[in-house]
Design a protein around this motif. Structure first.
Motif, short mmCIF file in Angstrom:
data_model
loop_
_atom_site.label_atom_id
_atom_site.label_comp_id
_atom_site.label_asym_id
_atom_site.label_seq_id
_atom_site.Cartn_x
_atom_site.Cartn_y
_atom_site.Cartn_z
N ASP A 1 0.83 -1.21 0.00
CA ASP A 1 0.00 0.00 0.00
C ASP A 1 0.87 1.25 0.00
O ASP A 1 0.60 2.21 -0.74
CB ASP A 1 -0.91 0.02 1.23
CG ASP A 1 -1.99 -1.04 1.18
OD1 ASP A 1 -2.46 -1.36 0.07
OD2 ASP A 1 -2.36 -1.55 2.25
N ALA A 2 1.90 1.25 0.84
CA ALA A 2 2.78 2.42 0.93
C ALA A 2 3.52 2.66 -0.38
O ALA A 2 3.68 3.82 -0.81
CB ALA A 2 3.78 2.22 2.07
N THR A 3 3.95 1.59 -1.03
CA THR A 3 4.66 1.73 -2.31
C THR A 3 3.74 2.28 -3.38
O THR A 3 4.11 3.18 -4.15
CB THR A 3 5.22 0.37 -2.76
OG1 THR A 3 6.15 -0.11 -1.78
CG2 THR A 3 5.93 0.49 -4.10
N ILE A 4 2.51 1.77 -3.43
CA ILE A 4 1.54 2.24 -4.42
C ILE A 4 1.27 3.73 -4.23
O ILE A 4 1.28 4.52 -5.19
CB ILE A 4 0.24 1.43 -4.35
CG1 ILE A 4 0.47 0.02 -4.91
CG2 ILE A 4 -0.89 2.13 -5.11
CD1 ILE A 4 -0.72 -0.91 -4.78
N PHE A 5 1.05 4.14 -2.97
CA PHE A 5 0.76 5.55 -2.75
C PHE A 5 1.99 6.43 -3.03
O PHE A 5 1.86 7.55 -3.53
CB PHE A 5 0.28 5.80 -1.31
CG PHE A 5 -0.04 7.24 -1.05
CD1 PHE A 5 -0.97 7.92 -1.83
CD2 PHE A 5 0.62 7.94 -0.05
CE1 PHE A 5 -1.25 9.26 -1.61
CE2 PHE A 5 0.35 9.29 0.17
CZ PHE A 5 -0.58 9.95 -0.60
N ALA A 6 3.18 5.91 -2.73
CA ALA A 6 4.39 6.68 -3.02
C ALA A 6 4.54 6.93 -4.52
O ALA A 6 4.90 8.03 -4.95
CB ALA A 6 5.61 5.95 -2.48
N VAL A 7 4.25 5.91 -5.33
CA VAL A 7 4.31 6.08 -6.79
C VAL A 7 3.25 7.08 -7.25
O VAL A 7 3.51 7.96 -8.08
CB VAL A 7 4.13 4.72 -7.51
CG1 VAL A 7 4.04 4.92 -9.02
CG2 VAL A 7 5.27 3.78 -7.17
N MET A 8 2.05 6.95 -6.69
CA MET A 8 0.98 7.89 -7.04
C MET A 8 1.38 9.32 -6.67
O MET A 8 1.16 10.26 -7.45
CB MET A 8 -0.31 7.51 -6.32
CG MET A 8 -0.95 6.22 -6.82
SD MET A 8 -2.34 5.69 -5.79
CE MET A 8 -3.45 7.07 -5.96
N ALA A 9 1.95 9.50 -5.48
CA ALA A 9 2.35 10.83 -5.04
C ALA A 9 3.41 11.41 -5.98
O ALA A 9 3.39 12.61 -6.30
CB ALA A 9 2.88 10.77 -3.61
#
Length: 322
Positions: free
Chosen positions: A117-125
């Motif tokens: 989840d953290a990786t996905i949001f980091a890429v989105m950010a």
């Protein structure tokens, strides 16, 4: 000439990538509606597919508008076309990751609960940050726009500036809430870092489909309003141009320009008001006396300015055909 043929002719010089993406998101919007009708699951109290629906609608409008705007630029058009391709790639990546999280029945934004989840949001950010920078550069390019109809030109300029402001307001959602900050201070980690709602946790009662909180402040409201100033102001200029055929007073391009500028200032004032309201933790459906007073003053100021503009002598009215 059919409507479709006329549309193809008018859009022939528009940016192809963003125009096609806008068309794709128009289709995705319909698919999201079907998904909500078929799949009744919820996430944080909202229909599971509602977020993808809202983003699809916004994206269709956003990319349709930029496809048109960059085709009008008198300078830097080749660079603008390349930068618009970057917008297309960035938002496509973000949306695909949102689809992944929806399929997983996981929150897409601010989610740090698991490493994935953290990786996905980091890429989105990261993609959002690049999109913001590119949007800013394109907005600066739009400020050089020159069109025969000055009202349309200034509507595009003001709308683009409002769009940047709307995008920028999203950063207010990324700060940890007091509860999240306490958790970070105590343990060094928090499942969620950032929120849409001010004063209450995300996921409480909200407006249908939109999900905007009905019990607390919601930063998505000014974010949405600012972002779509990109469409509202040019649509106003278009409407005034159409009405000019019926109302001779509006044939004065200076009057139409004044009305567009007044509307743009009023829109910016409303954006500031809604941001102020949200940051105070106040729901859009429960404004207090301060909010109502400020809104009344804003409406009165815009109305008064509009009446003054209309009341001024028309430069070309007497020469206009009766």
């Amino acid at each position: 000439m059919t409507i479709l043929t006329d549309l193809r002719e008018r859009t022939r010089t528009w940016h192809r990538g963003s125009y096609r993406l806008a068309q794709a998101f128009a289709v995705i919007t319909v698919l999201c509606v079907l998904a909500m009708l078929i799949d009744q699951r919820t996430l944080n109290g909202a229909p599971l597919w509602a977020k993808l629906f809202k983003f699809a609608v916004s994206a269709a409008l956003y990319f349709f508008t930029w496809s048109w705007l960059v085709s009008l630029l008198p300078k830097f058009r080749r660079t603008a076309y390349w930068l618009t391709n970057v917008l297309v790639v960035c938002f496509t990546i973000e949306y695909v990751l949102m689809v992944v999280q929806t399929i997983r029945v996981r929150v897409s934004h601010f989610n740090n609960e698991t490493p994935l989840d953290a990786t996905i949001f980091a890429v989105m950010a990261g993609t959002i940050a690049v999109l913001w920078v590119v949007n800013l550069v394109l907005t600066i390019a739009v400020l050089f726009l020159r069109l025969p109809d000055r009202a349309t030109a200034w509507a595009a300029k003001i709308g683009a500036i409002l769009g940047v402001l709307g995008l920028s307001l999203a950063t207010l959602m990324t700060s940890p809430t007091p509860e999240q900050q306490a958790m970070l201070d105590a343990t060094g980690q928090s499942a969620m870092v950032g929120a849409h709602t001010v004063g209450l946790p995300d996921g409480g009662p909200g407006l249908p489909i939109l999900g905007w909180s009905t019990v607390g402040g919601d930063l998505r409201i000014p974010h949405f309003l600012g972002l779509h100033g990109l469409q509202v102001l040019p649509l106003l200029a278009l409407t005034l141009g159409v009405l000019a055929a019926r109302y001779p007073r509006l044939r004065d391009d200076v009057l139409r320009l004044r009305l567009v500028v007044i509307a743009g200032i009023g829109y910016a004032g409303l954006l500031a008001l809604l941001t102020w309201q949200a940051l105070r933790g106040q729901s859009i459906v429960a404004p207090d006396s301060q909010t109502l007073t400020a809104f009344a003053l804003l409406v009165a100021g815009v109305a008064f300015s509009g009446l003054i503009a209309i009341g001024r002598p028309a430069r070309e009215l007497e020469a206009s055909p009766r």
